[in-house]
Design a protein around this motif. Structure first.
Motif, PDB file in Angstrom:
ATOM      1  N   ILE A  80      14.108  13.933   4.712  1.00  0.00           N
ATOM      2  CA  ILE A  80      13.689  14.736   5.873  1.00  0.00           C
ATOM      3  C   ILE A  80      14.882  14.906   6.821  1.00  0.00           C
TER       4      ILE A  80
ATOM      5  N   ILE B 215       7.173   5.888   8.126  1.00  0.00           N
ATOM      6  CA  ILE B 215       8.502   6.400   7.778  1.00  0.00           C
ATOM      7  C   ILE B 215       9.485   6.230   8.926  1.00  0.00           C
TER       8      ILE B 215
ATOM      9  N   GLU C 224      10.894   3.544  -0.852  1.00  0.00           N
ATOM     10  CA  GLU C 224      10.109   4.787  -0.936  1.00  0.00           C
ATOM     11  C   GLU C 224      10.107   5.519   0.408  1.00  0.00           C
ATOM     12  N   ASN C 225       9.846   4.775   1.468  1.00  0.00           N
ATOM     13  CA  ASN C 225       9.762   5.433   2.776  1.00  0.00           C
ATOM     14  C   ASN C 225      11.147   5.805   3.311  1.00  0.00           C
TER      15      ASN C 225
ATOM     16  N   GLY D 276      10.837  16.148  14.304  1.00  0.00           N
ATOM     17  CA  GLY D 276      11.189  14.726  14.224  1.00  0.00           C
ATOM     18  C   GLY D 276      10.229  14.061  13.258  1.00  0.00           C
TER      19      GLY D 276
ATOM     20  N   ARG E 129      12.190   9.061   1.686  1.00  0.00           N
ATOM     21  CA  ARG E 129      11.582  10.238   2.333  1.00  0.00           C
ATOM     22  C   ARG E 129      12.266  10.513   3.680  1.00  0.00           C
TER      23      ARG E 129
ATOM     24  N   ASP F 229       9.766   1.801   8.760  1.00  0.00           N
ATOM     25  CA  ASP F 229      10.155   0.970   7.608  1.00  0.00           C
ATOM     26  C   ASP F 229      11.652   0.953   7.289  1.00  0.00           C
TER      27      ASP F 229
ATOM     28  N   ARG G 149       8.110  24.122  12.921  1.00  0.00           N
ATOM     29  CA  ARG G 149       7.606  23.891  11.547  1.00  0.00           C
ATOM     30  C   ARG G 149       7.745  25.107  10.645  1.00  0.00           C
TER      31      ARG G 149
ATOM     32  N   GLU H  62       0.871  -1.182   0.000  1.00  0.00           N
ATOM     33  CA  GLU H  62       0.000   0.000   0.000  1.00  0.00           C
ATOM     34  C   GLU H  62       0.903   1.226   0.000  1.00  0.00           C
ATOM     35  N   ARG H  63       0.433   2.325  -0.600  1.00  0.00           N
ATOM     36  CA  ARG H  63       1.257   3.538  -0.675  1.00  0.00           C
ATOM     37  C   ARG H  63       0.459   4.785  -0.363  1.00  0.00           C
TER      38      ARG H  63
HETATM   39  N1  SAJ Z   1       7.767  15.304   7.715  1.00  0.00           N
HETATM   40  C1  SAJ Z   1       8.715  16.295   7.933  1.00  0.00           C
HETATM   41  N2  SAJ Z   1       9.122  17.048   6.874  1.00  0.00           N
HETATM   42  C2  SAJ Z   1       8.614  16.867   5.628  1.00  0.00           C
HETATM   43  C3  SAJ Z   1       7.669  15.859   5.396  1.00  0.00           C
HETATM   44  C4  SAJ Z   1       7.266  15.088   6.469  1.00  0.00           C
HETATM   45  O1  SAJ Z   1       9.191  16.491   9.058  1.00  0.00           O
HETATM   46  O2  SAJ Z   1       9.026  17.621   4.715  1.00  0.00           O
HETATM   47  C5  SAJ Z   1       7.330  14.445   8.836  1.00  0.00           C
HETATM   48  C6  SAJ Z   1       5.832  14.569   9.134  1.00  0.00           C
HETATM   49  O3  SAJ Z   1       5.574  15.669   9.952  1.00  0.00           O
HETATM   50  C7  SAJ Z   1       5.574  13.243   9.813  1.00  0.00           C
HETATM   51  C8  SAJ Z   1       6.504  12.288   9.089  1.00  0.00           C
HETATM   52  O4  SAJ Z   1       7.485  13.093   8.474  1.00  0.00           O
HETATM   53  O5  SAJ Z   1       5.926  13.286  11.180  1.00  0.00           O
HETATM   54  C9  SAJ Z   1       5.840  11.407   8.052  1.00  0.00           C
HETATM   55  O6  SAJ Z   1       4.884  12.135   7.308  1.00  0.00           O
HETATM   56  P1  SAJ Z   1       4.687  11.961   5.726  1.00  0.00           P
HETATM   57  O7  SAJ Z   1       3.587  12.856   5.306  1.00  0.00           O
HETATM   58  O8  SAJ Z   1       5.969  12.136   5.031  1.00  0.00           O
HETATM   59  O9  SAJ Z   1       4.318  10.435   5.518  1.00  0.00           O
HETATM   60  P2  SAJ Z   1       3.230   9.404   6.160  1.00  0.00           P
HETATM   61  O10 SAJ Z   1       3.967   8.637   7.222  1.00  0.00           O
HETATM   62  O11 SAJ Z   1       1.967  10.046   6.525  1.00  0.00           O
HETATM   63  O12 SAJ Z   1       2.965   8.467   4.880  1.00  0.00           O
HETATM   64  C10 SAJ Z   1       4.061   7.814   4.236  1.00  0.00           C
HETATM   65  C11 SAJ Z   1       3.941   8.053   2.721  1.00  0.00           C
HETATM   66  N3  SAJ Z   1       5.168   7.630   2.064  1.00  0.00           N
HETATM   67  C12 SAJ Z   1       5.855   8.470   1.240  1.00  0.00           C
HETATM   68  O13 SAJ Z   1       5.502   9.612   1.016  1.00  0.00           O
HETATM   69  C13 SAJ Z   1       7.076   7.902   0.596  1.00  0.00           C
HETATM   70  C14 SAJ Z   1       2.739   7.267   2.176  1.00  0.00           C
HETATM   71  O14 SAJ Z   1       2.669   7.375   0.767  1.00  0.00           O
HETATM   72  C15 SAJ Z   1       2.859   5.784   2.580  1.00  0.00           C
HETATM   73  O15 SAJ Z   1       1.756   5.021   2.109  1.00  0.00           O
HETATM   74  C16 SAJ Z   1       2.868   5.719   4.104  1.00  0.00           C
HETATM   75  O16 SAJ Z   1       4.038   6.425   4.562  1.00  0.00           O
HETATM   76  C17 SAJ Z   1       2.904   4.262   4.502  1.00  0.00           C
HETATM   77  O17 SAJ Z   1       1.840   3.723   4.878  1.00  0.00           O
HETATM   78  O18 SAJ Z   1       3.969   3.633   4.389  1.00  0.00           O
END
Ligand code: SAJ
Length: 412
Positions: A223, A267, A215-216, A261, A219, A270, A408, A159-160
């Motif tokens: 970050i 993320i 992918e995760n 954080g 990201r 994984d 933020r 799932e993504r």
């Molecule tokens: N965050 C930052 N800075 C950023 C982006 C995010 O600090 O620039 C932080 C957010 O505040 C949060 C964390 O990272 O604490 C994760 O947030 P997110 O929006 O990046 O991701 P998730 O965990 O909500 O969802 C992710 C997604 N994966 C990717 O974008 C590669 C989603 O598509 C996946 O389906 C999901 O993980 C999953 O289920 O694995």
């Protein structure tokens, strides 16, 4: 392959929306969960998680009889496994939920069935599922070691979807479908084609497993770069937000946002599945995890330093969830920060979180839960932890005279 009945094992943040979407396409869906409470809630046409519009879809498919939930698996044409894969204390993946799900469905499997694993998993897990199933059903042939002509088709399709946009992304996102054999992948694609408008890409199960982790981790690493920059900028007295805005004017640079954080159940978790599979080579991935996990303590240290200037400091903590405009508190760095602050008795903590009604148990009796205006009126220090839409509109005069710690970069 045609599907009259599909069973979804695990009715959580991924399983329930997936079950509801498939049912909305006219297929009989049997949702299986170990929690009787979850099953009862769904069978009443209600939901036990927060996700926009999911309640409407679930109510509709339960009313039409297309989705029913149960704690006991039943025969179906396809089984989709969407159960959690946490890590243990030593960051090793905990596959016990997947193993339990495999053993749960084993007795009801019939020749020709398709099983798709969707849970985020370390490389090799789909092969393990085949082994567990083969042990439970010695009367059947499973696609172990790529053997064609198996009785059961087994594939991995991660799932993504992004929390908050699950119903849209379930349909619009591309999917990576990895079969234990080419035939398995082909059968799995025919299941996803029922509800996915994005493209479905075929590969083997190991590559599909790794694609999700990559992918995760990608990201997380990006970050971490932003978070590391924020520390360096603090040392060098540079505004990191201005710096990133300017650097991102370069056509091939796209720096993400620093924050308090990294939270959530994906993320922050994984990348450890990659690290545990190849610790010698996963160097950047591990360092990124450590940089992101170190950020909450850094924020705490900044607050303590600021609090030293006051006799009895009042600290308004804005936001608790792991990211903006959701109620999900899992692995939230904001919670970690507030917990450490409350344990170290830094001052009076006023918590504002517009997306929840009650404080999490770990904070009960230790902090005060209040409304935004009240917190801002009383605060000596304003600690912005989550960029919720309500906080984007705070008028600058409300912040005047306060020490601002904005993790933020949204407060003027
Ligand atoms: N965050 C930052 N800075 C950023 C982006 C995010 O600090 O620039 C932080 C957010 O505040 C949060 C964390 O990272 O604490 C994760 O947030 P997110 O929006 O990046 O991701 P998730 O965990 O909500 O969802 C992710 C997604 N994966 C990717 O974008 C590669 C989603 O598509 C996946 O389906 C999901 O993980 C999953 O289920 O694995």
């Amino acid at each position: 392959m045609s599907f009259k009945t599909v069973s979804v094992i695990g009715l959580g943040y991924i399983g329930l929306p997936t079950a509801a979407i498939i049912a909305s396409r006219g297929i009989d869906v049997i949702g299986v969960d170990i929690s009787q409470h979850t099953v009862d809630t769904i069978n009443q046409g209600k939901i036990h998680i927060v996700e926009p519009d999911l309640d409407i879809v679930v109510r509709s498919v339960v009313q039409t009889g297309k989705l029913k939930a149960t704690v006991t698996p039943e025969p179906a044409d396809a089984f989709l496994i969407a159960v959690p894969t946490p890590f243990k204390n030593d960051y090793q993946p905990d596959l016990s939920y997947i193993e339990a799900a495999a053993k749960l469905i084993a007795p009801v499997l019939e020749k020709g069935n398709l099983i798709v694993l969707e849970s985020t998993s370390p490389v090799g897990t789909t092969e393990k599922v085949a082994t567990w199933l083969a042990e439970a059903r010695p009367d059947m042939i499973f696609p172990l070691k790529g053997s064609e002509n198996a009785d059961i088709n087994l594939a991995y399709c991660p799932e993504r979807v992004l929390p908050g946009y699950v119903l849209q992304e379930l349909v619009s996102n591309d999917r990576v479908v990895g079969g234990l054999t080419a035939e398995c992948a082909e059968k799995a694609i025919s299941l996803y084609e029922i509800f996915v408008k994005g493209a479905c890409y075929v590969t083997n199960a190991r590559t599909a497993e790794m694609a999700k982790l990559a992918e995760n981790a990608f990201r997380d690493v990006n970050i971490a770069f932003a978070n590391e920059l924020s520390l360096i900028c603090d040392t060098l007295q540079i505004n990191v937000w201005e710096l990133i805005k300017l650097s991102n004017r370069h056509p091939r640079v796209n720096i993400l946002n620093p924050g308090p954080g990294v939270g959530g159940h994906c993320i922050a978790v994984d990348p450890w599945f990659i690290i545990s599979s190849d610790p010698d080579n996963a160097k950047i991935i591990k360092t990124a995890r450590e940089v992101n996990d170190g950020k909450p303590q850094y924020v705490v240290d900044r607050v303590r330093k600021a609090a030293d200037r006051f006799k009895s400091p009042v600290i308004a903590c804005l936001g608790l969830s792991f990211k903006a405009d959701i109620d999900d508190l899992r692995e939230s760095p904001a919670i970690e920060i507030v917990e450490i602050l409350s344990e170290s008795k830094v001052g009076q903590l006023l918590i504002v979180e517009p997306n929840i009604d009650v404080l999490p148990k770990s904070l009960e009796g230790k902090v005060e839960y209040t409304k935004l205006n009240n917190a801002l009126d009383m605060a000596d220090i304003v600690l912005l932890l989550v960029d919720h839409k309500q906080f984007l509109q705070i008028p600058p005069e409300k912040l005047q005279g306060r020490v601002i710690i904005d993790t933020r970069g949204i407060l003027s």
